[in-house]
Design a protein around this motif. Structure first.
Motif, PDB file in Angstrom:
ATOM      1  N   LEU A  74       0.872  -1.323  -0.009  1.00 45.84           N
ATOM      2  CA  LEU A  74       0.003   0.002  -0.087  1.00 45.84           C
ATOM      3  C   LEU A  74       0.788   1.189   0.046  1.00 45.84           C
ATOM      4  O   LEU A  74       1.750   1.460   0.915  1.00 45.84           O
ATOM      5  CB  LEU A  74      -0.929   0.004   1.344  1.00 45.84           C
ATOM      6  CG  LEU A  74      -2.172   0.806   1.198  1.00 45.84           C
ATOM      7  CD1 LEU A  74      -2.988   0.456   0.375  1.00 45.84           C
ATOM      8  CD2 LEU A  74      -2.712   0.871   2.629  1.00 45.84           C
ATOM      9  N   GLU A  75       0.597   2.039  -1.035  1.00 55.18           N
ATOM     10  CA  GLU A  75       1.414   3.357  -1.200  1.00 55.18           C
ATOM     11  C   GLU A  75       0.499   4.403  -0.354  1.00 55.18           C
ATOM     12  O   GLU A  75      -0.518   4.646  -0.773  1.00 55.18           O
ATOM     13  CB  GLU A  75       1.651   3.809  -2.357  1.00 55.18           C
ATOM     14  CG  GLU A  75       2.676   4.886  -2.649  1.00 55.18           C
ATOM     15  CD  GLU A  75       2.558   5.092  -4.240  1.00 55.18           C
ATOM     16  OE1 GLU A  75       2.265   6.170  -4.842  1.00 55.18           O
ATOM     17  OE2 GLU A  75       3.637   4.398  -4.746  1.00 55.18           O
ATOM     18  N   THR A  76       1.172   4.937   0.837  1.00 56.05           N
ATOM     19  CA  THR A  76       0.204   5.846   1.600  1.00 56.05           C
ATOM     20  C   THR A  76       0.155   7.437   1.191  1.00 56.05           C
ATOM     21  O   THR A  76      -0.958   8.063   1.426  1.00 56.05           O
ATOM     22  CB  THR A  76       0.319   5.696   3.030  1.00 56.05           C
ATOM     23  OG1 THR A  76       1.690   5.846   3.439  1.00 56.05           O
ATOM     24  CG2 THR A  76       0.008   4.189   3.446  1.00 56.05           C
ATOM     25  N   THR A  77       1.229   8.194   1.138  1.00 55.13           N
ATOM     26  CA  THR A  77       1.274   9.315   1.154  1.00 55.13           C
ATOM     27  C   THR A  77       1.746   9.947  -0.047  1.00 55.13           C
ATOM     28  O   THR A  77       2.397   9.065  -1.140  1.00 55.13           O
ATOM     29  CB  THR A  77       2.050   9.966   2.210  1.00 55.13           C
ATOM     30  OG1 THR A  77       3.249   9.508   2.178  1.00 55.13           O
ATOM     31  CG2 THR A  77       1.504   9.607   3.697  1.00 55.13           C
ATOM     32  N   SER A  78       2.040  11.222  -0.265  1.00 57.80           N
ATOM     33  CA  SER A  78       2.633  11.825  -1.265  1.00 57.80           C
ATOM     34  C   SER A  78       4.100  11.523  -1.164  1.00 57.80           C
ATOM     35  O   SER A  78       4.773  11.501  -2.432  1.00 57.80           O
ATOM     36  CB  SER A  78       2.396  13.334  -1.602  1.00 57.80           C
ATOM     37  OG  SER A  78       2.994  13.734  -0.223  1.00 57.80           O
ATOM     38  N   ASP A  79       4.715  11.144  -0.159  1.00 55.59           N
ATOM     39  CA  ASP A  79       5.970  10.833  -0.105  1.00 55.59           C
ATOM     40  C   ASP A  79       6.375   9.505  -0.597  1.00 55.59           C
ATOM     41  O   ASP A  79       7.594   8.963  -0.562  1.00 55.59           O
ATOM     42  CB  ASP A  79       6.369  11.023   1.379  1.00 55.59           C
ATOM     43  CG  ASP A  79       6.499  12.381   1.739  1.00 55.59           C
ATOM     44  OD1 ASP A  79       6.551  13.445   0.985  1.00 55.59           O
ATOM     45  OD2 ASP A  79       6.507  12.623   3.004  1.00 55.59           O
ATOM     46  N   ARG A  80       5.175   8.630  -1.054  1.00 51.52           N
ATOM     47  CA  ARG A  80       5.256   7.242  -1.656  1.00 51.52           C
ATOM     48  C   ARG A  80       5.769   6.087  -0.401  1.00 51.52           C
ATOM     49  O   ARG A  80       6.781   5.517  -0.810  1.00 51.52           O
ATOM     50  CB  ARG A  80       6.201   7.170  -3.055  1.00 51.52           C
ATOM     51  CG  ARG A  80       5.657   8.042  -4.048  1.00 51.52           C
ATOM     52  CD  ARG A  80       6.702   7.778  -5.296  1.00 51.52           C
ATOM     53  NE  ARG A  80       6.081   8.019  -6.539  1.00 51.52           N
ATOM     54  CZ  ARG A  80       5.166   7.296  -7.201  1.00 51.52           C
ATOM     55  NH1 ARG A  80       4.335   6.614  -6.522  1.00 51.52           N
ATOM     56  NH2 ARG A  80       4.796   7.584  -8.254  1.00 51.52           N
ATOM     57  N   VAL A  81       5.441   6.658   0.589  1.00 47.94           N
ATOM     58  CA  VAL A  81       5.710   5.588   1.893  1.00 47.94           C
ATOM     59  C   VAL A  81       4.817   4.257   1.373  1.00 47.94           C
ATOM     60  O   VAL A  81       3.796   4.126   1.113  1.00 47.94           O
ATOM     61  CB  VAL A  81       4.965   5.960   3.167  1.00 47.94           C
ATOM     62  CG1 VAL A  81       5.424   4.905   4.434  1.00 47.94           C
ATOM     63  CG2 VAL A  81       6.021   7.161   3.391  1.00 47.94           C
ATOM     64  N   LYS A  82       5.530   3.199   1.510  1.00 47.06           N
ATOM     65  CA  LYS A  82       4.981   1.841   1.086  1.00 47.06           C
ATOM     66  C   LYS A  82       4.950   0.808   2.229  1.00 47.06           C
ATOM     67  O   LYS A  82       5.820   0.602   3.035  1.00 47.06           O
ATOM     68  CB  LYS A  82       5.734   1.175  -0.357  1.00 47.06           C
ATOM     69  CG  LYS A  82       5.543   1.902  -1.267  1.00 47.06           C
ATOM     70  CD  LYS A  82       6.384   1.208  -2.642  1.00 47.06           C
ATOM     71  CE  LYS A  82       6.254   2.405  -3.575  1.00 47.06           C
ATOM     72  NZ  LYS A  82       6.743   1.803  -5.177  1.00 47.06           N
ATOM     73  N   ILE A  83       3.838   0.371   2.411  1.00 52.82           N
ATOM     74  CA  ILE A  83       3.799  -0.568   3.805  1.00 52.82           C
ATOM     75  C   ILE A  83       3.071  -1.774   3.107  1.00 52.82           C
ATOM     76  O   ILE A  83       2.036  -1.894   2.257  1.00 52.82           O
ATOM     77  CB  ILE A  83       2.634   0.029   4.788  1.00 52.82           C
ATOM     78  CG1 ILE A  83       3.206   1.544   5.141  1.00 52.82           C
ATOM     79  CG2 ILE A  83       2.562  -0.762   6.060  1.00 52.82           C
ATOM     80  CD1 ILE A  83       2.121   2.231   6.042  1.00 52.82           C
ATOM     81  N   ARG A  84       3.359  -3.088   3.763  1.00 53.56           N
ATOM     82  CA  ARG A  84       2.910  -4.333   3.022  1.00 53.56           C
ATOM     83  C   ARG A  84       1.888  -4.819   4.255  1.00 53.56           C
ATOM     84  O   ARG A  84       1.989  -4.642   5.410  1.00 53.56           O
ATOM     85  CB  ARG A  84       4.057  -5.310   3.251  1.00 53.56           C
ATOM     86  CG  ARG A  84       3.660  -6.713   2.723  1.00 53.56           C
ATOM     87  CD  ARG A  84       4.730  -7.738   2.767  1.00 53.56           C
ATOM     88  NE  ARG A  84       5.886  -7.224   1.430  1.00 53.56           N
ATOM     89  CZ  ARG A  84       5.819  -7.540   0.417  1.00 53.56           C
ATOM     90  NH1 ARG A  84       4.874  -8.653   0.145  1.00 53.56           N
ATOM     91  NH2 ARG A  84       6.572  -7.101  -0.266  1.00 53.56           N
TER      92      ARG A  84
END
Length: 120
Positions: free
Chosen positions: A79-89
């Motif tokens: 999942l890409e959460t913010t405009s900073d392209r933080v990715k979480i599985r």
């Protein structure tokens, strides 16, 4: 105490009248509680199976983001959460709701429906 074990028909009828309300309550509970929950579980499983890359997802923890990748092997997605392209599985079971990616097809469909019909 051993009176209900006798073969008398009046005690058998009495025993039936005693247990009939309990049986009816169990049937009622099955119909009211179990069947709708089973239906909801099937609906949730179908929703979780239908996610695609680009869909907006809300997890059960409240994390909102866009699906960046799906790994069917271990049943997870990124999942890409913010405009900073933080990715979480996350696991698929963590999905609370899914909003499908709109490719612009609905705008074309509504334009066709709203357009006046030509008369010959």
């Amino acid at each position: 105490m051993i009176e209900f074990l006798t073969a008398d028909t009046s005690s058998t009828a009495s025993l039936l009248v005693t247990f009939l309300p309990m049986v009816l309550i169990l049937v009622f509970m099955y119909i009211i509680l179990y069947l709708p929950q089973k239906k909801q579980d099937k609906k949730d499983a179908a929703m979780r199976a239908s996610i695609e890359v680009g869909d907006t997802v809300v997890t059960i923890g409240g994390v909102v983001g866009r699906v960046a990748a799906i790994n069917d092997k271990d049943d997870t997605f990124v999942l890409e959460t913010t405009s900073d392209r933080v990715k979480i599985r996350f696991r698929r079971s963590a999905i609370s709701s899914v909003e499908k990616l709109d490719m612009g097809n609905t705008a074309k469909d509504t334009a066709k429906k709203d357009a006046p019909a030509k008369k010959n």
